[in-house]
Scaffold this motif. Structure first.
Motif, PDB file in Angstrom:
ATOM      1  N   VAL A  50      39.897 -41.667 -38.965  1.00  0.00           N
ATOM      2  CA  VAL A  50      39.655 -40.644 -37.953  1.00  0.00           C
ATOM      3  C   VAL A  50      38.610 -39.705 -38.527  1.00  0.00           C
ATOM      4  CG1 VAL A  50      40.607 -38.700 -36.670  1.00  0.00           C
ATOM      5  CG2 VAL A  50      41.987 -40.760 -36.994  1.00  0.00           C
ATOM      6  N   GLY A  51      37.541 -39.447 -37.781  1.00  0.00           N
ATOM      7  CA  GLY A  51      36.498 -38.561 -38.287  1.00  0.00           C
ATOM      8  C   GLY A  51      35.481 -38.220 -37.219  1.00  0.00           C
ATOM      9  N   SER A  52      34.555 -37.351 -37.593  1.00  0.00           N
ATOM     10  CA  SER A  52      33.478 -36.943 -36.691  1.00  0.00           C
ATOM     11  C   SER A  52      32.351 -37.971 -36.720  1.00  0.00           C
ATOM     12  CB  SER A  52      32.921 -35.574 -37.106  1.00  0.00           C
ATOM     13  OG  SER A  52      33.888 -34.560 -36.910  1.00  0.00           O
ATOM     14  N   ALA A  53      31.793 -38.246 -35.562  1.00  0.00           N
ATOM     15  CA  ALA A  53      30.755 -39.262 -35.441  1.00  0.00           C
ATOM     16  C   ALA A  53      29.404 -38.745 -35.930  1.00  0.00           C
ATOM     17  CB  ALA A  53      30.636 -39.722 -33.995  1.00  0.00           C
ATOM     18  N   SER A  90      19.288 -32.961 -31.996  1.00  0.00           N
ATOM     19  CA  SER A  90      19.603 -31.551 -32.198  1.00  0.00           C
ATOM     20  C   SER A  90      20.812 -31.380 -33.111  1.00  0.00           C
ATOM     21  CB  SER A  90      19.883 -30.883 -30.851  1.00  0.00           C
ATOM     22  OG  SER A  90      18.785 -31.033 -29.975  1.00  0.00           O
ATOM     23  N   ALA A  91      20.933 -30.188 -33.659  1.00  0.00           N
ATOM     24  CA  ALA A  91      22.093 -29.861 -34.491  1.00  0.00           C
ATOM     25  C   ALA A  91      23.363 -29.890 -33.638  1.00  0.00           C
ATOM     26  CB  ALA A  91      21.906 -28.484 -35.113  1.00  0.00           C
ATOM     27  N   TYR A  92      24.486 -30.185 -34.256  1.00  0.00           N
ATOM     28  CA  TYR A  92      25.764 -30.237 -33.546  1.00  0.00           C
ATOM     29  C   TYR A  92      26.865 -29.788 -34.492  1.00  0.00           C
ATOM     30  CZ  TYR A  92      26.479 -34.511 -36.249  1.00  0.00           C
ATOM     31  OH  TYR A  92      26.626 -35.411 -37.279  1.00  0.00           O
ATOM     32  N   GLU A  93      28.038 -29.513 -33.921  1.00  0.00           N
ATOM     33  CA  GLU A  93      29.183 -29.074 -34.716  1.00  0.00           C
ATOM     34  C   GLU A  93      30.168 -30.214 -34.883  1.00  0.00           C
ATOM     35  OE1 GLU A  93      31.065 -25.580 -33.274  1.00  0.00           O
ATOM     36  OE2 GLU A  93      29.235 -24.361 -33.302  1.00  0.00           O
ATOM     37  N   ARG A  94      30.743 -30.302 -36.057  1.00  0.00           N
ATOM     38  CA  ARG A  94      31.803 -31.268 -36.317  1.00  0.00           C
ATOM     39  C   ARG A  94      33.154 -30.627 -36.034  1.00  0.00           C
ATOM     40  NH1 ARG A  94      27.477 -32.451 -39.539  1.00  0.00           N
ATOM     41  NH2 ARG A  94      27.206 -34.603 -40.287  1.00  0.00           N
ATOM     42  N   ALA A  95      34.147 -31.460 -35.819  1.00  0.00           N
ATOM     43  CA  ALA A  95      35.504 -30.963 -35.579  1.00  0.00           C
ATOM     44  C   ALA A  95      36.056 -30.331 -36.856  1.00  0.00           C
ATOM     45  CB  ALA A  95      36.414 -32.103 -35.132  1.00  0.00           C
ATOM     46  N   ASP A  96      36.953 -29.367 -36.703  1.00  0.00           N
ATOM     47  CA  ASP A  96      37.542 -28.726 -37.876  1.00  0.00           C
ATOM     48  C   ASP A  96      38.616 -29.619 -38.488  1.00  0.00           C
ATOM     49  OD1 ASP A  96      40.199 -28.093 -36.583  1.00  0.00           O
ATOM     50  OD2 ASP A  96      38.923 -26.832 -35.330  1.00  0.00           O
ATOM     51  N   THR A  97      39.020 -29.273 -39.695  1.00  0.00           N
ATOM     52  CA  THR A  97      39.979 -30.088 -40.444  1.00  0.00           C
ATOM     53  C   THR A  97      41.310 -30.207 -39.726  1.00  0.00           C
ATOM     54  OG1 THR A  97      38.935 -29.428 -42.526  1.00  0.00           O
ATOM     55  CG2 THR A  97      41.154 -30.342 -42.658  1.00  0.00           C
ATOM     56  N   GLY A 121      29.265 -50.804 -27.941  1.00  0.00           N
ATOM     57  CA  GLY A 121      30.289 -51.560 -27.245  1.00  0.00           C
ATOM     58  C   GLY A 121      30.551 -51.081 -25.837  1.00  0.00           C
ATOM     59  N   GLY A 122      29.504 -50.641 -25.152  1.00  0.00           N
ATOM     60  CA  GLY A 122      29.656 -50.176 -23.776  1.00  0.00           C
ATOM     61  C   GLY A 122      30.134 -48.753 -23.626  1.00  0.00           C
ATOM     62  N   VAL A 123      30.182 -48.015 -24.740  1.00  0.00           N
ATOM     63  CA  VAL A 123      30.712 -46.642 -24.716  1.00  0.00           C
ATOM     64  C   VAL A 123      29.647 -45.668 -25.229  1.00  0.00           C
ATOM     65  CG1 VAL A 123      32.459 -45.100 -25.701  1.00  0.00           C
ATOM     66  CG2 VAL A 123      33.074 -47.422 -25.036  1.00  0.00           C
ATOM     67  N   LEU A 124      29.557 -44.519 -24.580  1.00  0.00           N
ATOM     68  CA  LEU A 124      28.681 -43.452 -25.049  1.00  0.00           C
ATOM     69  C   LEU A 124      29.357 -42.686 -26.175  1.00  0.00           C
ATOM     70  CD1 LEU A 124      26.180 -41.567 -24.756  1.00  0.00           C
ATOM     71  CD2 LEU A 124      27.530 -40.270 -23.079  1.00  0.00           C
ATOM     72  N   CYS A 125      28.634 -42.483 -27.267  1.00  0.00           N
ATOM     73  CA  CYS A 125      29.122 -41.664 -28.372  1.00  0.00           C
ATOM     74  C   CYS A 125      28.102 -40.578 -28.650  1.00  0.00           C
ATOM     75  CB  CYS A 125      29.362 -42.504 -29.623  1.00  0.00           C
ATOM     76  SG  CYS A 125      29.969 -41.555 -31.049  1.00  0.00           S
ATOM     77  N   MET A 126      28.527 -39.333 -28.543  1.00  0.00           N
ATOM     78  CA  MET A 126      27.670 -38.200 -28.839  1.00  0.00           C
ATOM     79  C   MET A 126      27.885 -37.769 -30.291  1.00  0.00           C
ATOM     80  SD  MET A 126      26.191 -37.586 -25.889  1.00  0.00           S
ATOM     81  CE  MET A 126      25.582 -35.893 -25.990  1.00  0.00           C
ATOM     82  N   PRO A 127      26.857 -37.262 -30.949  1.00  0.00           N
ATOM     83  CA  PRO A 127      27.065 -36.742 -32.299  1.00  0.00           C
ATOM     84  C   PRO A 127      28.173 -35.693 -32.306  1.00  0.00           C
ATOM     85  CG  PRO A 127      24.734 -36.826 -31.787  1.00  0.00           C
ATOM     86  CD  PRO A 127      25.457 -37.121 -30.505  1.00  0.00           C
ATOM     87  N   GLY A 128      29.117 -35.821 -33.223  1.00  0.00           N
ATOM     88  CA  GLY A 128      30.216 -34.876 -33.305  1.00  0.00           C
ATOM     89  C   GLY A 128      31.444 -35.260 -32.509  1.00  0.00           C
ATOM     90  N   ASP A 129      31.353 -36.313 -31.673  1.00  0.00           N
ATOM     91  CA  ASP A 129      32.571 -36.823 -31.037  1.00  0.00           C
ATOM     92  C   ASP A 129      33.535 -37.311 -32.111  1.00  0.00           C
ATOM     93  OD1 ASP A 129      31.810 -36.314 -28.435  1.00  0.00           O
ATOM     94  OD2 ASP A 129      31.159 -38.357 -27.992  1.00  0.00           O
ATOM     95  N   LEU A 130      34.780 -37.500 -31.732  1.00  0.00           N
ATOM     96  CA  LEU A 130      35.778 -37.979 -32.677  1.00  0.00           C
ATOM     97  C   LEU A 130      35.939 -39.487 -32.560  1.00  0.00           C
ATOM     98  CD1 LEU A 130      37.035 -35.734 -34.408  1.00  0.00           C
ATOM     99  CD2 LEU A 130      36.433 -34.883 -32.152  1.00  0.00           C
ATOM    100  N   VAL A 131      36.095 -40.140 -33.691  1.00  0.00           N
ATOM    101  CA  VAL A 131      36.310 -41.580 -33.735  1.00  0.00           C
ATOM    102  C   VAL A 131      37.718 -41.846 -34.266  1.00  0.00           C
ATOM    103  CG1 VAL A 131      35.515 -43.778 -34.671  1.00  0.00           C
ATOM    104  CG2 VAL A 131      33.871 -41.946 -34.222  1.00  0.00           C
ATOM    105  N   VAL A 132      38.478 -42.615 -33.521  1.00  0.00           N
ATOM    106  CA  VAL A 132      39.800 -43.078 -33.960  1.00  0.00           C
ATOM    107  C   VAL A 132      39.731 -44.597 -34.001  1.00  0.00           C
ATOM    108  CG1 VAL A 132      42.276 -43.152 -33.472  1.00  0.00           C
ATOM    109  CG2 VAL A 132      40.948 -41.123 -32.859  1.00  0.00           C
TER     110      VAL A 132
END
Length: 278
Positions: free
Chosen positions: A83-86, A35-42, A201-212
Motif C-alpha cells: 500500500v503506498g502513494s503512486a 505538476s507537483a502533488y501531495e502524497r498521503a500521510d502516514t 490496465g484500463g484504469v486512470l492513475c493520478m500522481p499521489g493516488d493510493l495503490v493497494v
C-alpha cells in the motif's frame, strides 16, 4: 547534447540533429515532468494497509468508481502486498527522430526512467504505463535495487520487467504482465514522462493516488476518497470475520453473507464484545 531547464529547474537534454541518420531531430526537452502533488500521510497509509484489494475495489464501486482494478499485472511472487502513494512513469511509442540507434540504451539515462527514480520517496509505489507491452522490459535489477534503496515500497507495471530472478530475490513487491530479456527502449516504447496521469490496465492513475495491491491484483484508490474507503472497508472486513466464524460453525450462508438485519444486530453485539481484539 545541449542543456535546457525543465519546469522543476533540473537540467535535461535536448536531442540534437543527427545528419548521419538522415533524421532531423526536434529540439524537445525530455523528460516531461508533471505538476507537483501531495502524497498521503502516514496515518492514511497505515489505515488503508488493513484493507485488501478486493475490499477496496468493492467499496470504490459502491462509492461510484467503476474502474479501479488494474487488469493484467500479476505479482512476481505470491504473497506480495503493498500500500503506498503512486509515483507515475509514462512510456510512449517510439519515433525514430527522437530515440533510435545503437546508443539507445545509453540514451535512457537522460529519460524519465532515470529521473523518476531520483524522485522516489519512502513508501512510494511506482506505477508504469507501458500499454501491456510484451517486449519492453520497463525495469531491471539495477534500477529496482536503486528504487528499493531509496525507500520505494513496490511497483505496478502495465508491461514487462527484465532480470526477474534478481528482482524476486530483492523481495521488492512487483506486479507486471510478465517478463522479457529486453531493456526498456529496445522495442516499441520509450520512457517519456513522470509525475503525470497514466493509464494502467484500463484504469486512470493520478500522481499521489493510493495503490493497494495483493494476490488479487492492484487497485487504484483516488487520494481524496481514501478516508471513505477506509471507513467503509473497516466495517466490511470486520463483519466478514464474524461471518466466517458463524459459517464455520454451520450457519446458513444466506443468513450471514451478506448480513441480514437480524444477523447485523448479532454482529454488532459480537463486535462490541470483542472490543480491541479486532
Amino acid at each position: 547534447m545541449t542543456d535546457a531547464l525543465a519546469t522543476d529547474g533540473m537540467p535535461v537534454d535536448v536531442l540534437p540533429t543527427d545528419p548521419a541518420s538522415g533524421l532531423v531531430r526536434p529540439e524537445i526537452a525530455l523528460p516531461v515532468r508533471g505538476s507537483a502533488y501531495e502524497r498521503a500521510d502516514t496515518e492514511t497509509l497505515e489505515r488503508l494497509g488493513q484493507v485488501s484489494s478486493a475490499t477496496a475495489c468493492a467499496k470504490l464501486h459502491g462509492l461510484g468508481i467503476r474502474h479501479s482494478f488494474v487488469e493484467g499485472p500479476r505479482p512476481l511472487k505470491p504473497g506480495y502486498r503493498v500500500v503506498g502513494s503512486a509515483l507515475t512513469l509514462q512510456f510512449m511509442p517510439q519515433r525514430e527522430d527522437l530515440a533510435a540507434g545503437d546508443e539507445q540504451e545509453y540514451v535512457e539515462r537522460h529519460t524519465a526512467l532515470w529521473h523518476v527514480l531520483e524522485a522516489v520517496r519512502p513508501g512510494d509505489v511506482l506505477v508504469i504505463q507501458a500499454y501491456g507491452s510484451r517486449f519492453s522490459g520497463c525495469v531491471g535489477d539495477i534500477l529496482a535495487r536503486y528504487f528499493q534503496r531509496k525507500g520505494g515500497a513496490g511497483m505496478v507495471v502495465d508491461g514487462r520487467i527484465r532480470d526477474s530472478g534478481r528482482i524476486r530475490d530483492l523481495g521488492l513487491p512487483v506486479w507486471s504482465t510478465g517478463v522479457t530479456p529486453h531493456y526498456a527502449s529496445q522495442s516499441e516504447l520509450f520512457p517519456w514522462a513522470y509525475d503525470v496521469p497514466v493509464a494502467v490496465g484500463g484504469v486512470l492513475c493520478m500522481p499521489g493516488d493510493l495503490v493497494v495491491a495483493d494476490d488479487d491484483g492492484p487497485v487504484i484508490v483516488p487520494r481524496a476518497m481514501a478516508d471513505q474507503v477506509v471507513a467503509s472497508a473497516q466495517d466490511h472486513e470486520e463483519w466478514e470475520v464474524f461471518s466466517r466464524l458463524r459459517l464455520d460453525e454451520g450457519a446458513r450462508l444466506s443468513d450471514y453473507y451478506p448480513l441480514t438485519p437480524d444477523t447485523r444486530g448479532e454482529f454488532e453485539a459480537w463486535r462490541s464484545a470483542q472490543g480491541s481484539a479486532l
